[in-house]
Design an enzyme around this catalytic site. Sequence first.
Site, mmCIF file in Angstrom:
data_model
loop_
_atom_site.group_PDB
_atom_site.id
_atom_site.type_symbol
_atom_site.label_atom_id
_atom_site.label_comp_id
_atom_site.label_asym_id
_atom_site.label_seq_id
_atom_site.Cartn_x
_atom_site.Cartn_y
_atom_site.Cartn_z
ATOM 1 N N GLY A 83 0.635 -3.892 21.395
ATOM 2 C CA GLY A 83 -0.028 -2.576 21.391
ATOM 3 C C GLY A 83 0.874 -1.410 21.760
ATOM 4 O O GLY A 83 0.386 -0.363 22.194
ATOM 5 N N ASN A 91 -4.323 8.941 10.290
ATOM 6 C CA ASN A 91 -5.390 8.275 11.047
ATOM 7 C C ASN A 91 -6.577 9.191 11.370
ATOM 8 O O ASN A 91 -6.762 9.625 12.510
ATOM 9 C CB ASN A 91 -4.816 7.635 12.323
ATOM 10 C CG ASN A 91 -3.904 6.456 11.976
ATOM 11 O OD1 ASN A 91 -2.734 6.642 11.639
ATOM 12 N ND2 ASN A 91 -4.424 5.242 12.039
ATOM 13 N N TYR A 144 0.842 -1.213 0.000
ATOM 14 C CA TYR A 144 0.000 0.000 0.000
ATOM 15 C C TYR A 144 0.871 1.255 0.000
ATOM 16 O O TYR A 144 0.704 2.146 -0.833
ATOM 17 C CB TYR A 144 -0.895 -0.051 1.239
ATOM 18 C CG TYR A 144 -1.675 1.199 1.578
ATOM 19 C CD1 TYR A 144 -2.793 1.579 0.836
ATOM 20 C CD2 TYR A 144 -1.327 1.977 2.688
ATOM 21 C CE1 TYR A 144 -3.537 2.703 1.195
ATOM 22 C CE2 TYR A 144 -2.073 3.085 3.054
ATOM 23 C CZ TYR A 144 -3.172 3.452 2.304
ATOM 24 O OH TYR A 144 -3.912 4.565 2.671
HETATM 25 P P1 NAD Z 1 -12.677 4.063 2.052
HETATM 26 O O1 NAD Z 1 -12.247 2.689 1.771
HETATM 27 O O2 NAD Z 1 -13.743 4.287 3.059
HETATM 28 O O3 NAD Z 1 -13.123 4.770 0.692
HETATM 29 C C1 NAD Z 1 -12.488 4.557 -0.532
HETATM 30 C C2 NAD Z 1 -13.580 4.495 -1.586
HETATM 31 O O4 NAD Z 1 -12.961 4.405 -2.872
HETATM 32 C C3 NAD Z 1 -14.488 3.263 -1.450
HETATM 33 O O5 NAD Z 1 -15.836 3.662 -1.297
HETATM 34 C C4 NAD Z 1 -14.262 2.488 -2.757
HETATM 35 O O6 NAD Z 1 -15.430 1.856 -3.228
HETATM 36 C C5 NAD Z 1 -13.793 3.591 -3.680
HETATM 37 N N1 NAD Z 1 -12.978 3.126 -4.803
HETATM 38 C C6 NAD Z 1 -11.938 2.267 -4.773
HETATM 39 N N2 NAD Z 1 -11.417 2.118 -6.008
HETATM 40 C C7 NAD Z 1 -12.154 2.897 -6.831
HETATM 41 C C8 NAD Z 1 -12.098 3.184 -8.211
HETATM 42 N N3 NAD Z 1 -11.171 2.629 -9.015
HETATM 43 N N4 NAD Z 1 -13.010 4.036 -8.737
HETATM 44 C C9 NAD Z 1 -13.944 4.616 -7.955
HETATM 45 N N5 NAD Z 1 -14.035 4.397 -6.618
HETATM 46 C C10 NAD Z 1 -13.146 3.554 -6.077
HETATM 47 O O7 NAD Z 1 -11.358 4.904 2.463
HETATM 48 P P2 NAD Z 1 -11.246 6.308 3.211
HETATM 49 O O8 NAD Z 1 -10.872 6.056 4.623
HETATM 50 O O9 NAD Z 1 -12.410 7.159 2.893
HETATM 51 O O10 NAD Z 1 -9.934 6.880 2.512
HETATM 52 C C11 NAD Z 1 -10.012 7.717 1.376
HETATM 53 C C12 NAD Z 1 -8.596 8.033 0.893
HETATM 54 O O11 NAD Z 1 -7.810 8.574 1.949
HETATM 55 C C13 NAD Z 1 -7.822 6.803 0.397
HETATM 56 O O12 NAD Z 1 -7.002 7.196 -0.671
HETATM 57 C C14 NAD Z 1 -6.956 6.417 1.558
HETATM 58 O O13 NAD Z 1 -5.780 5.746 1.148
HETATM 59 C C15 NAD Z 1 -6.647 7.776 2.156
HETATM 60 N N6 NAD Z 1 -6.354 7.698 3.583
HETATM 61 C C16 NAD Z 1 -7.342 7.565 4.506
HETATM 62 C C17 NAD Z 1 -7.008 7.537 5.859
HETATM 63 C C18 NAD Z 1 -8.029 7.474 6.948
HETATM 64 O O14 NAD Z 1 -7.654 7.649 8.117
HETATM 65 N N7 NAD Z 1 -9.300 7.244 6.662
HETATM 66 C C19 NAD Z 1 -5.688 7.607 6.260
HETATM 67 C C20 NAD Z 1 -4.711 7.686 5.267
HETATM 68 C C21 NAD Z 1 -5.056 7.740 3.940
HETATM 69 C C1 UGA Z 2 -3.867 2.902 8.494
HETATM 70 C C2 UGA Z 2 -4.155 2.370 7.096
HETATM 71 O O1 UGA Z 2 -2.975 1.955 6.473
HETATM 72 C C3 UGA Z 2 -4.714 3.370 6.192
HETATM 73 O O2 UGA Z 2 -6.095 3.424 6.362
HETATM 74 C C4 UGA Z 2 -4.151 4.746 6.348
HETATM 75 O O3 UGA Z 2 -3.527 5.103 5.152
HETATM 76 C C5 UGA Z 2 -3.133 4.884 7.443
HETATM 77 O O4 UGA Z 2 -3.560 4.237 8.608
HETATM 78 C C6 UGA Z 2 -2.896 6.366 7.706
HETATM 79 O O5 UGA Z 2 -3.536 6.982 8.587
HETATM 80 O O6 UGA Z 2 -2.127 6.958 6.967
HETATM 81 P P1 UGA Z 2 -2.744 1.698 10.541
HETATM 82 O O7 UGA Z 2 -2.842 2.881 11.434
HETATM 83 O O8 UGA Z 2 -1.572 0.817 10.754
HETATM 84 O O9 UGA Z 2 -2.760 2.155 9.016
HETATM 85 O O10 UGA Z 2 -4.055 0.798 10.597
HETATM 86 P P2 UGA Z 2 -5.084 0.416 11.754
HETATM 87 O O11 UGA Z 2 -5.860 -0.753 11.301
HETATM 88 O O12 UGA Z 2 -5.879 1.588 12.151
HETATM 89 O O13 UGA Z 2 -4.140 -0.081 12.944
HETATM 90 C C7 UGA Z 2 -3.518 0.766 13.856
HETATM 91 C C8 UGA Z 2 -2.668 -0.068 14.789
HETATM 92 O O14 UGA Z 2 -3.508 -0.886 15.597
HETATM 93 C C9 UGA Z 2 -1.685 -1.031 14.112
HETATM 94 O O15 UGA Z 2 -0.505 -1.042 14.849
HETATM 95 C C10 UGA Z 2 -2.366 -2.400 14.202
HETATM 96 O O16 UGA Z 2 -1.434 -3.453 14.240
HETATM 97 C C11 UGA Z 2 -3.095 -2.256 15.524
HETATM 98 N N1 UGA Z 2 -4.330 -3.084 15.672
HETATM 99 C C12 UGA Z 2 -5.275 -3.106 14.700
HETATM 100 C C13 UGA Z 2 -4.529 -3.765 16.873
HETATM 101 O O17 UGA Z 2 -3.662 -3.767 17.774
HETATM 102 N N2 UGA Z 2 -5.683 -4.480 17.041
HETATM 103 C C14 UGA Z 2 -6.649 -4.519 16.096
HETATM 104 O O18 UGA Z 2 -7.696 -5.187 16.337
HETATM 105 C C15 UGA Z 2 -6.435 -3.815 14.889
#
Ligand code: NAD
Ligand code: UGA
Length: 376
Positions: A232, A192, A163
């Site tokens: 954790g 996050n 990723y």
């Molecule tokens: P999410 O999975 O909830 O939403 C992503 C959406 O993209 C989904 O609804 C999926 O159906 C759609 N999608 C995937 N491939 C597609 C395509 N080819 N065409 C059209 N739609 C498509 O994820 P999110 O948490 O809303 O994250 C959105 C963006 O932010 C992502 O790029 C993710 O990597 C980034 N991001 C999110 C977080 C976070 O904390 N939520 C952290 C870091 C990065």
């Molecule tokens: C996430 C995801 O990679 C992406 O959604 C996003 O791009 C990224 O954060 C970001 O903010 O940039 P991560 O924070 O590792 O990565 O994912 P989580 O599933 O939220 O896990 C957070 C931490 O909790 C990790 O260390 C994981 O190992 C831990 N974890 C997760 C637990 O200890 N227990 C669980 O049940 C799930």
Amino acid sequence: MKLAIIGCGGFIGSHLLDRLLRDESVYITGWDPEVRKIAQHLNNPRLVLHRTTINKPEVYDVLCQTIDWADTVINLAAICNPAEYNTNPLGVIHANFIDVYKLVELCTEQGKWLISFSTSEVYGRTLSSYLPDNCYEDPELYELSEDESPLIMGPVSNQRWSYACAKQLLERFIYASHHERGLPFTIVRPFNFFGPRMDYIPGRDGEGVPRVLACFMRALMDGLPLQLVDGGSQRRTIVSIHDAMDALLLMLAKPSQAQNQFFNIGNRNNEVTIAELAELMRACYAEITGDPRYHEHPVEVVSSDAFYGKGYEDCDRRMPRLDRAGELLGWKPQIPLRQILLETMAHYHYQYAASIEGEPGQKNQPSLAGASFPTC
Ligand code: NAD
Ligand code: UGA
């Protein structure tokens, strides 16, 4: 303002639509096969929705028209669930790079501003994590700065990094397209984001292993132990989706400040270890349900091999430098972690209350004492 939003039906997209569609001058063309989280907007005449992914050859012409029509393009499309990085790496590389590469080409050809969501994961692990005992004495070795920090990932056989690498390649492709072909861009690196509608609850509206918030929520609701991966001790800084959306709206309002920049978006004040997060979520759930037994809800340690399978490796710490978003956008996150959790967990509890089965817990309608609901 005319916006094309790719991936508009996900967690962040749903909040973005909530905020943007309040403004009568905003018109949106959205693309996403998933629409459950944006059902409240489906009848809005200022939203045109294509319920498909953008990467099918048969939709290419329509995608060209969307980009031609839009002033600005926001890319949210991704697979961003860590449980898939080592188990579905080809799918992850496709979703985060190959499937959206043509979008970058189209924006470049048509000179459209592309705001692309990347991730804090592009930083990988900190320099500190390679020192004995994760030495965090020197902030220069662990704080993450957009233009200064190295991007450090583990071996290819640890497919967790599929990723982060796909996102990093997309960033590099966008940056090169800016330099060589004039693409106006903004890269957002979220740290996050937490809020209502994040992910799904296994067994209720999805299957698999969601991100940590939904994993812990599911465990609390179903009377299962909260599982701490490898103990954790990993740290995360958590930012409210509402603060994050403020940042995005400021970018759209200040294009001359936001264009051709990388922005960390996070909250330095909300840092916790995952063990502390579990503790805090137990306390918040006791408050939301009015049931003090949740303070003692079971917690267990599991290995990352058992939880995620082979090829997982963790990011040890994510402490963003936020000076750039402060200086260029005037943005500062406001919402403390406890408030984020109370709001978000109350939403989950309310949404899924009818199917709560675990102990301790209440099977009838939830008490929401102490919880506040989002304004959007
Ligand atoms: P999410 O999975 O909830 O939403 C992503 C959406 O993209 C989904 O609804 C999926 O159906 C759609 N999608 C995937 N491939 C597609 C395509 N080819 N065409 C059209 N739609 C498509 O994820 P999110 O948490 O809303 O994250 C959105 C963006 O932010 C992502 O790029 C993710 O990597 C980034 N991001 C999110 C977080 C976070 O904390 N939520 C952290 C870091 C990065
Ligand atoms: C996430 C995801 O990679 C992406 O959604 C996003 O791009 C990224 O954060 C970001 O903010 O940039 P991560 O924070 O590792 O990565 O994912 P989580 O599933 O939220 O896990 C957070 C931490 O909790 C990790 O260390 C994981 O190992 C831990 N974890 C997760 C637990 O200890 N227990 C669980 O049940 C799930």
